[in-house]
Write an enzyme that holds these catalytic residues in place. Structure first.
Site, mmCIF file in Angstrom:
data_model
loop_
_atom_site.group_PDB
_atom_site.id
_atom_site.type_symbol
_atom_site.label_atom_id
_atom_site.label_comp_id
_atom_site.label_asym_id
_atom_site.label_seq_id
_atom_site.Cartn_x
_atom_site.Cartn_y
_atom_site.Cartn_z
ATOM 1 N N HIS A 58 3.028 10.888 -2.100
ATOM 2 C CA HIS A 58 2.908 10.512 -0.691
ATOM 3 C C HIS A 58 4.269 10.611 -0.015
ATOM 4 C CE1 HIS A 58 4.643 6.525 -1.271
ATOM 5 N NE2 HIS A 58 3.752 6.250 -2.207
ATOM 6 N N HIS A 73 7.500 9.302 -1.704
ATOM 7 C CA HIS A 73 8.059 10.164 -2.755
ATOM 8 C C HIS A 73 8.754 11.367 -2.125
ATOM 9 C CE1 HIS A 73 4.306 8.425 -4.774
ATOM 10 N NE2 HIS A 73 5.346 7.692 -5.133
ATOM 11 N N CYS A 96 2.955 -7.606 -13.555
ATOM 12 C CA CYS A 96 2.370 -6.866 -12.428
ATOM 13 C C CYS A 96 2.327 -5.388 -12.805
ATOM 14 C CB CYS A 96 3.162 -7.060 -11.142
ATOM 15 S SG CYS A 96 2.600 -5.932 -9.834
ATOM 16 N N CYS A 109 4.137 -2.986 -10.313
ATOM 17 C CA CYS A 109 5.605 -2.910 -10.470
ATOM 18 C C CYS A 109 5.978 -2.466 -11.880
ATOM 19 C CB CYS A 109 6.257 -4.262 -10.245
ATOM 20 S SG CYS A 109 6.088 -4.949 -8.609
ATOM 21 N N CYS A 114 1.603 -10.581 -6.258
ATOM 22 C CA CYS A 114 2.856 -9.834 -6.144
ATOM 23 C C CYS A 114 3.007 -9.449 -4.665
ATOM 24 C CB CYS A 114 2.799 -8.576 -7.010
ATOM 25 S SG CYS A 114 4.030 -7.357 -6.536
ATOM 26 N N HIS A 128 2.536 -5.547 -4.081
ATOM 27 C CA HIS A 128 1.259 -4.890 -4.390
ATOM 28 C C HIS A 128 0.028 -5.703 -4.026
ATOM 29 C CE1 HIS A 128 4.196 -2.695 -6.892
ATOM 30 N NE2 HIS A 128 3.464 -1.679 -6.484
ATOM 31 N N LYS A 142 5.468 -1.600 2.947
ATOM 32 C CA LYS A 142 5.811 -0.378 2.229
ATOM 33 C C LYS A 142 4.591 0.545 2.170
ATOM 34 C CE LYS A 142 7.271 1.125 -2.326
ATOM 35 N NZ LYS A 142 6.573 1.088 -3.593
ATOM 36 N N LYS A 168 0.587 3.700 -2.719
ATOM 37 C CA LYS A 168 -0.752 4.073 -3.166
ATOM 38 C C LYS A 168 -1.605 2.832 -3.351
ATOM 39 C CE LYS A 168 1.270 6.501 -6.308
ATOM 40 N NZ LYS A 168 1.923 7.519 -7.108
HETATM 41 N N1 MSP Z 1 8.348 5.507 -12.134
HETATM 42 C C1 MSP Z 1 9.195 4.622 -11.441
HETATM 43 C C2 MSP Z 1 10.631 5.125 -11.425
HETATM 44 C C3 MSP Z 1 11.237 5.376 -12.768
HETATM 45 S S1 MSP Z 1 12.841 6.035 -12.624
HETATM 46 C C4 MSP Z 1 13.436 6.016 -14.162
HETATM 47 C C5 MSP Z 1 8.708 4.438 -10.000
HETATM 48 N N2 MSP Z 1 7.889 5.376 -9.529
HETATM 49 S S2 MSP Z 1 7.212 5.357 -8.071
HETATM 50 O O1 MSP Z 1 6.400 6.539 -8.027
HETATM 51 O O2 MSP Z 1 6.550 4.123 -7.851
HETATM 52 O O3 MSP Z 1 8.371 5.422 -7.023
HETATM 53 C C6 MSP Z 1 9.343 6.414 -7.088
HETATM 54 C C7 MSP Z 1 10.277 6.394 -5.907
HETATM 55 O O4 MSP Z 1 9.540 6.589 -4.696
HETATM 56 C C8 MSP Z 1 11.053 5.089 -5.763
HETATM 57 O O5 MSP Z 1 12.415 5.345 -5.515
HETATM 58 C C9 MSP Z 1 10.408 4.454 -4.573
HETATM 59 O O6 MSP Z 1 11.282 3.632 -3.866
HETATM 60 C C10 MSP Z 1 10.026 5.673 -3.755
HETATM 61 N N3 MSP Z 1 9.025 5.283 -2.806
HETATM 62 C C11 MSP Z 1 7.723 4.971 -3.058
HETATM 63 N N4 MSP Z 1 7.190 4.504 -1.895
HETATM 64 C C12 MSP Z 1 8.120 4.478 -0.920
HETATM 65 C C13 MSP Z 1 8.108 4.245 0.443
HETATM 66 N N5 MSP Z 1 7.048 3.816 1.072
HETATM 67 N N6 MSP Z 1 9.236 4.512 1.146
HETATM 68 C C14 MSP Z 1 10.347 5.070 0.569
HETATM 69 N N7 MSP Z 1 10.376 5.307 -0.721
HETATM 70 C C15 MSP Z 1 9.368 4.802 -1.527
HETATM 71 O O7 MSP Z 1 9.098 3.479 -9.367
#
Ligand code: MSP
Length: 506
Positions: free
Chosen positions: A21, A24, A129, A132, A147, A150, A300, A303
């Site tokens: 999304h 990411h 959680c 997280c 949480c 989430h 935030k 998903k």
């Molecule tokens: N798998 C772990 C990271 C492991 S690193 C060794 C994880 N994955 S995640 O898919 O949940 O998130 C990955 C990245 O996407 C994080 O840096 C997270 O902050 C970023 N984002 C996910 N949603 C976000 C927003 N809504 N806004 C900005 N970035 C966010 O955490």
């Protein structure tokens, strides 16, 4: 920046639970912009991104989809790889933690920490959680016991697990933070971490019993346990750089110059990860750069909350360059920010179509018309190196304040517009005015500003930059062989004016 002239940057690895999304997309674009900036300056860059494929969340999603776990992950990881293509991301490695070579390296790393006496087994009860992938204490939860990120009730977990002795690393981490004030940026995020160290760090559970969760990297020497997903995921940063496989490669790239992460995963990177590395006798990364969230109605985008925007759809509606530019120009790195199509449209018109695009088109049209399509020869020795702009631009990059770096560039573009309006080159071009020398000097200045702009925008909008070089009669790969401090346009170069860089959107 590293003296070795190499630069190793990592994005987090994304949970392969669902399609990517906008959040990411944002993290990945930030990393790409920084990676391209360093390549532009002549550094050798290693840029890592990928997918995190273990843990409860991934496993549950595969179950819900009624698919074989690995087959499900292959499908999900392919979407993230596709995102890198669609967004023009220049990663050198796409890591998947389900790769065997990663698993082996993670096990090697575990052994080092175990031998150091930092891993022990104990019975444990805790609140977990899944969103997280972290244990929570009562005080981490909201008034309803959920949480806060989430909006889910954590699971109560009771089992015998391996623990990592994080509590033993408080003093070492304090020293690290004191000696390296820029270890965590921005300042506010460093302070948050420092406060957690001051509060006292607790040991963390780093394994799960296979009867509860079998989807993970097996703990060396204990076939009944798998590693906790974060322990395995964090090690991806070293395994991608050659840890436990290629000594020479590892020496070249490690320690990483920067891990870019979102704020909710700061503590894993700034506290747990350095402690794990010290324990295993591996150098710690040079910097953790922490960005804010893209929010929807103040929450935030995630998903789990179901309020996501799809990157693939966004780039169908707006040119990719504009989206990349917009996200970094609009949202200051250290703040949360809102993604709005309305603002994107406004910035497209104002900054790109009417700003950069219009100036570039005007300047090239004048060169075509008044100097036969060739870069004119200036007669003066005016300084046209724009050092002050480069200074602000570089400082912006150093602090991850891309909005500031871009603002410095756009101030230069505005100054060029102003010069055109004041000097009125169309009047100088009138033979009766006998102002050929002045006209040539002016057009050379304007072309030089466009030339510098082509460099400045490269990390953000690589294809626009390429088009700008081409229209200036240059070639991007030849250009980037030059030292940035010595760039200058060669008088006589034939320009190749093309269509506008940013066409009006219908
Ligand atoms: N798998 C772990 C990271 C492991 S690193 C060794 C994880 N994955 S995640 O898919 O949940 O998130 C990955 C990245 O996407 C994080 O840096 C997270 O902050 C970023 N984002 C996910 N949603 C976000 C927003 N809504 N806004 C900005 N970035 C966010 O955490």
């Amino acid at each position: 920046m590293s003296k070795k002239n190499t630069f190793y940057i990592t994005s987090p690895i994304y949970y392969a639970t669902a399609a990517p999304h906008l959040g990411h997309m944002y993290t990945t674009i930030i990393c790409d912009v920084v990676a391209r900036y360093h390549r532009m300056l002549g550094h050798e860059v290693l840029f890592l991104t990928g997918t995190d494929e273990h843990g409860s969340k991934v496993y549950q999603k595969a179950q819900e989809a009624r698919k074989d776990t690995q087959a499900f992950l292959d499908e999900q990881a392919a979407k993230y790889e596709l995102m890198t293509d669609v967004l023009d991301i220049s990663n050198d490695i796409f890591m998947r933690t389900s790769y065997d070579w990663h698993k082996k390296a993670a096990q090697e790393f575990w052994k080092r920490s175990f031998e150091h006496g930092d891993i022990y087994k104990k019975k444990y009860t805790g609140l977990y959680c899944v969103g997280c992938e972290a244990f929570k204490t009562e005080k981490d939860l909201d008034e309803k016991g959920l949480c806060p990120d989430h909006k889910q009730k954590p699971e109560r977990i009771e089992e015998e697990n391996y623990f990592f002795r994080l509590s033993a690393y408080g003093a070492k981490l304090k020293k690290l933070f004191k000696e390296n004030p820029e270890f965590v940026i921005p300042e506010g995020k460093r302070k948050e971490m420092h406060a957690l160290i001051e509060e006292g760090l607790e040991d963390v559970s780093i394994s799960r019993h296979k009867s509860k969760l079998s989807w993970g990297v097996e703990v060396p020497g204990d076939s009944e346990q798998v590693m906790y997903v974060w322990f395995d995921a964090l090690t991806n940063y070293i395994t991608a750089a050659g840890y436990a496989q290629d000594e020479k490669k590892f020496k070249k790239w490690w320690p990483a110059d920067v891990h870019v992460v979102g704020k909710e995963i700061n503590r894993f990177h700034s506290l747990l990860w350095p402690a794990m590395l010290i324990s295993a006798g591996v150098d710690i990364p040079k910097q953790i750069a922490v960005h804010g969230w893209i929010t929807v109605d103040g929450q935030k985008m995630s998903k789990t909350l179901g309020n996501v925007l799809d990157p693939f759809e966004i780039v169908k509606q707006f040119p990719l360059s504009a989206v990349r530019y917009f996200m970094l120009r609009e949202i200051p790195f250290d703040s949360d920010g809102v993604f709005s199509f309305k603002r994107l449209g406004e910035r497209y018109e104002a900054d790109l179509a009417n700003g950069l695009g219009n100036l570039f088109y005007r300047v090239l049209s004048m060169i075509e018309k008044y100097t036969d399509g060739c870069i004119p020869q200036p007669s003066d020795d005016a300084v046209r190196t724009y050092e002050h702009v480069w200074k602000e631009y570089n400082e912006g990059f150093r602090a991850f304040r891309f909005d500031r770096a871009l603002e410095a560039v756009w101030a230069l573009l505005r100054s060029a517009d102003q010069v055109i309006n004041e000097e009125e080159p169309w009047k100088l071009a009138d033979p009766a005015a006998k102002q050929e020398v002045k006209l040539n000097n002016l057009l050379y200045t304007l072309a030089t500003i466009c030339h510098h702009a082509a460099w400045f925008v490269y990390p953000f909008m690589p294809s626009i930059s390429e088009a700008m070089f081409e229209q200036l009669g240059l070639n991007i790969s030849e250009e980037f062989k030059h030292d940035v401090k010595k760039i200058a346009l060669k008088p006589g170069t034939k320009i190749k004016k093309g269509s506008p860089l940013f066409p009006r959107l219908v």
